[in-house]
Write a protein that holds these residues in place. Sequence first.
Motif, PDB file in Angstrom:
ATOM      1  N   LEU A   1       0.830  -1.198   0.000  1.00  0.00           N
ATOM      2  CA  LEU A   1       0.000   0.000   0.000  1.00  0.00           C
ATOM      3  C   LEU A   1       0.867   1.251   0.000  1.00  0.00           C
ATOM      4  N   ARG A   2       1.902   1.267   0.829  1.00  0.00           N
ATOM      5  CA  ARG A   2       2.793   2.418   0.935  1.00  0.00           C
ATOM      6  C   ARG A   2       3.501   2.702  -0.388  1.00  0.00           C
ATOM      7  N   LEU A   3       4.022   1.651  -1.023  1.00  0.00           N
ATOM      8  CA  LEU A   3       4.705   1.834  -2.308  1.00  0.00           C
ATOM      9  C   LEU A   3       3.736   2.298  -3.389  1.00  0.00           C
ATOM     10  N   SER A   4       2.534   1.742  -3.387  1.00  0.00           N
ATOM     11  CA  SER A   4       1.532   2.130  -4.387  1.00  0.00           C
ATOM     12  C   SER A   4       1.141   3.597  -4.238  1.00  0.00           C
ATOM     13  N   LEU A   5       0.898   4.022  -3.019  1.00  0.00           N
ATOM     14  CA  LEU A   5       0.564   5.424  -2.789  1.00  0.00           C
ATOM     15  C   LEU A   5       1.727   6.336  -3.164  1.00  0.00           C
ATOM     16  N   GLY A   6       2.926   5.938  -2.795  1.00  0.00           N
ATOM     17  CA  GLY A   6       4.105   6.748  -3.110  1.00  0.00           C
ATOM     18  C   GLY A   6       4.291   6.928  -4.602  1.00  0.00           C
ATOM     19  N   VAL A   7       4.185   5.845  -5.343  1.00  0.00           N
ATOM     20  CA  VAL A   7       4.326   5.917  -6.801  1.00  0.00           C
ATOM     21  C   VAL A   7       3.205   6.769  -7.388  1.00  0.00           C
ATOM     22  N   MET A   8       1.988   6.601  -6.891  1.00  0.00           N
ATOM     23  CA  MET A   8       0.863   7.376  -7.406  1.00  0.00           C
ATOM     24  C   MET A   8       1.086   8.867  -7.209  1.00  0.00           C
TER      25      MET A   8
ATOM     26  N   ALA B   1      -1.197  13.974   5.994  1.00  0.00           N
ATOM     27  CA  ALA B   1      -0.977  15.307   5.423  1.00  0.00           C
ATOM     28  C   ALA B   1      -1.500  15.421   4.000  1.00  0.00           C
ATOM     29  N   MET B   2      -1.572  14.326   3.269  1.00  0.00           N
ATOM     30  CA  MET B   2      -2.042  14.375   1.889  1.00  0.00           C
ATOM     31  C   MET B   2      -3.568  14.386   1.772  1.00  0.00           C
ATOM     32  N   ILE B   3      -4.264  14.049   2.829  1.00  0.00           N
ATOM     33  CA  ILE B   3      -5.730  13.996   2.766  1.00  0.00           C
ATOM     34  C   ILE B   3      -6.347  15.356   2.451  1.00  0.00           C
ATOM     35  N   PRO B   4      -5.909  16.464   3.073  1.00  0.00           N
ATOM     36  CA  PRO B   4      -6.498  17.754   2.689  1.00  0.00           C
ATOM     37  C   PRO B   4      -6.274  18.105   1.213  1.00  0.00           C
ATOM     38  N   LEU B   5      -5.118  17.768   0.682  1.00  0.00           N
ATOM     39  CA  LEU B   5      -4.854  18.021  -0.733  1.00  0.00           C
ATOM     40  C   LEU B   5      -5.815  17.220  -1.604  1.00  0.00           C
ATOM     41  N   LEU B   6      -6.019  15.961  -1.246  1.00  0.00           N
ATOM     42  CA  LEU B   6      -6.948  15.110  -1.988  1.00  0.00           C
ATOM     43  C   LEU B   6      -8.389  15.600  -1.851  1.00  0.00           C
TER      44      LEU B   6
ATOM     45  N   PHE C   1     -14.661   8.342 -12.378  1.00  0.00           N
ATOM     46  CA  PHE C   1     -13.467   9.058 -12.826  1.00  0.00           C
ATOM     47  C   PHE C   1     -13.363   9.062 -14.353  1.00  0.00           C
ATOM     48  N   THR C   2     -14.120   8.191 -15.016  1.00  0.00           N
ATOM     49  CA  THR C   2     -14.115   8.165 -16.477  1.00  0.00           C
ATOM     50  C   THR C   2     -15.017   9.252 -17.069  1.00  0.00           C
ATOM     51  N   ASN C   3     -15.775   9.952 -16.234  1.00  0.00           N
ATOM     52  CA  ASN C   3     -16.591  11.065 -16.722  1.00  0.00           C
ATOM     53  C   ASN C   3     -15.682  12.165 -17.260  1.00  0.00           C
ATOM     54  N   GLU C   4     -16.234  13.000 -18.123  1.00  0.00           N
ATOM     55  CA  GLU C   4     -15.456  14.118 -18.645  1.00  0.00           C
ATOM     56  C   GLU C   4     -14.963  14.981 -17.486  1.00  0.00           C
ATOM     57  N   GLY C   5     -13.674  15.281 -17.474  1.00  0.00           N
ATOM     58  CA  GLY C   5     -13.082  16.054 -16.388  1.00  0.00           C
ATOM     59  C   GLY C   5     -12.740  15.213 -15.167  1.00  0.00           C
ATOM     60  N   GLY C   6     -13.078  13.937 -15.201  1.00  0.00           N
ATOM     61  CA  GLY C   6     -12.763  13.041 -14.088  1.00  0.00           C
ATOM     62  C   GLY C   6     -13.690  13.247 -12.910  1.00  0.00           C
ATOM     63  N   GLY C   7     -14.350  12.212 -12.498  1.00  0.00           N
ATOM     64  CA  GLY C   7     -15.218  12.264 -11.323  1.00  0.00           C
ATOM     65  C   GLY C   7     -14.402  12.163 -10.039  1.00  0.00           C
TER      66      GLY C   7
ATOM     67  N   ALA D   1     -11.432  10.003  -3.887  1.00  0.00           N
ATOM     68  CA  ALA D   1     -12.049   9.454  -2.669  1.00  0.00           C
ATOM     69  C   ALA D   1     -11.368   8.149  -2.260  1.00  0.00           C
ATOM     70  N   PHE D   2     -11.056   7.320  -3.249  1.00  0.00           N
ATOM     71  CA  PHE D   2     -10.348   6.075  -2.947  1.00  0.00           C
ATOM     72  C   PHE D   2      -8.960   6.369  -2.370  1.00  0.00           C
ATOM     73  N   LEU D   3      -8.281   7.355  -2.935  1.00  0.00           N
ATOM     74  CA  LEU D   3      -6.947   7.705  -2.425  1.00  0.00           C
ATOM     75  C   LEU D   3      -7.018   8.235  -1.000  1.00  0.00           C
ATOM     76  N   ILE D   4      -8.085   8.929  -0.664  1.00  0.00           N
ATOM     77  CA  ILE D   4      -8.273   9.380   0.717  1.00  0.00           C
ATOM     78  C   ILE D   4      -8.429   8.167   1.631  1.00  0.00           C
ATOM     79  N   ALA D   5      -9.245   7.204   1.219  1.00  0.00           N
ATOM     80  CA  ALA D   5      -9.439   5.996   2.019  1.00  0.00           C
ATOM     81  C   ALA D   5      -8.121   5.225   2.162  1.00  0.00           C
ATOM     82  N   ALA D   6      -7.374   5.110   1.072  1.00  0.00           N
ATOM     83  CA  ALA D   6      -6.088   4.396   1.111  1.00  0.00           C
ATOM     84  C   ALA D   6      -5.094   5.134   2.002  1.00  0.00           C
ATOM     85  N   SER D   7      -5.069   6.460   1.921  1.00  0.00           N
ATOM     86  CA  SER D   7      -4.159   7.247   2.762  1.00  0.00           C
ATOM     87  C   SER D   7      -4.527   7.120   4.235  1.00  0.00           C
ATOM     88  N   LEU D   8      -5.829   7.124   4.520  1.00  0.00           N
ATOM     89  CA  LEU D   8      -6.275   6.948   5.903  1.00  0.00           C
ATOM     90  C   LEU D   8      -5.905   5.556   6.412  1.00  0.00           C
TER      91      LEU D   8
END
Length: 139
Positions: A14-21, A78-83, A98-104, A109-116
Motif C-alpha cells: 500500500l505504501r509503495l503504491s501510494l508513493g508511486v501514485m 498530510a495528503m488527505i487535505p490536498l486530496l 473518474f471516467t466522466n469528462e473532467g474526471g469524477g 475518494a479512494f486515495l483518501i481511504a487508502a491514505s487513511l
Amino acid sequence: MIDSKTGPYGALILRLSLGVMFLVHAGLKIFVFTPEGSVGFFQSVGLPGALAYFAILAEVIAGVALILGIATRSVSLAMIPLLLGTIFFVHGGNGWLFTNEGGGWEYPAFLIAASLAQALIGGGACSLSNYAFPKLKRT
C-alpha cells in the motif's frame, strides 16, 4: 485479526503504491501539463496559482517519503487535505465516475481511504523509519 507475518507486507504494498501514485501525479503536472499550465488550471478553478507549486512539491515529497517509509503515518494524513481539495475544487462537480469528462471524484475518494488506511496501519515492512528509529515505531 491482522496476520502479523503478512500484514507488514500488505502495508508495504500500500505504501509503495501510494508513493508511486503521488510521484506520477506530480510528474503529470510537471511534464505533461507543465508547472505554468498547472498554475493556469488552478487559477481557472478559482484557486491561487501558487497553490499548484505547493501541490507539486507536496506530491513529490509525499511520494518519496512513502516509498522510503519515512514518517508514513504523518505523510499519509498530510495528503488527505490536498486530496479533499481535488474533490471540492476539481472533480466533485463531474459526478462519481473518474471516467466522466473532467474526471469524477471516485479516484480521489479512494486515495483518501487508502491514505487513511496507511496512516492507521503504519509503514510496514522495509520502512526506513523502522531502521532509523526502531524504538520509536513511528512509521
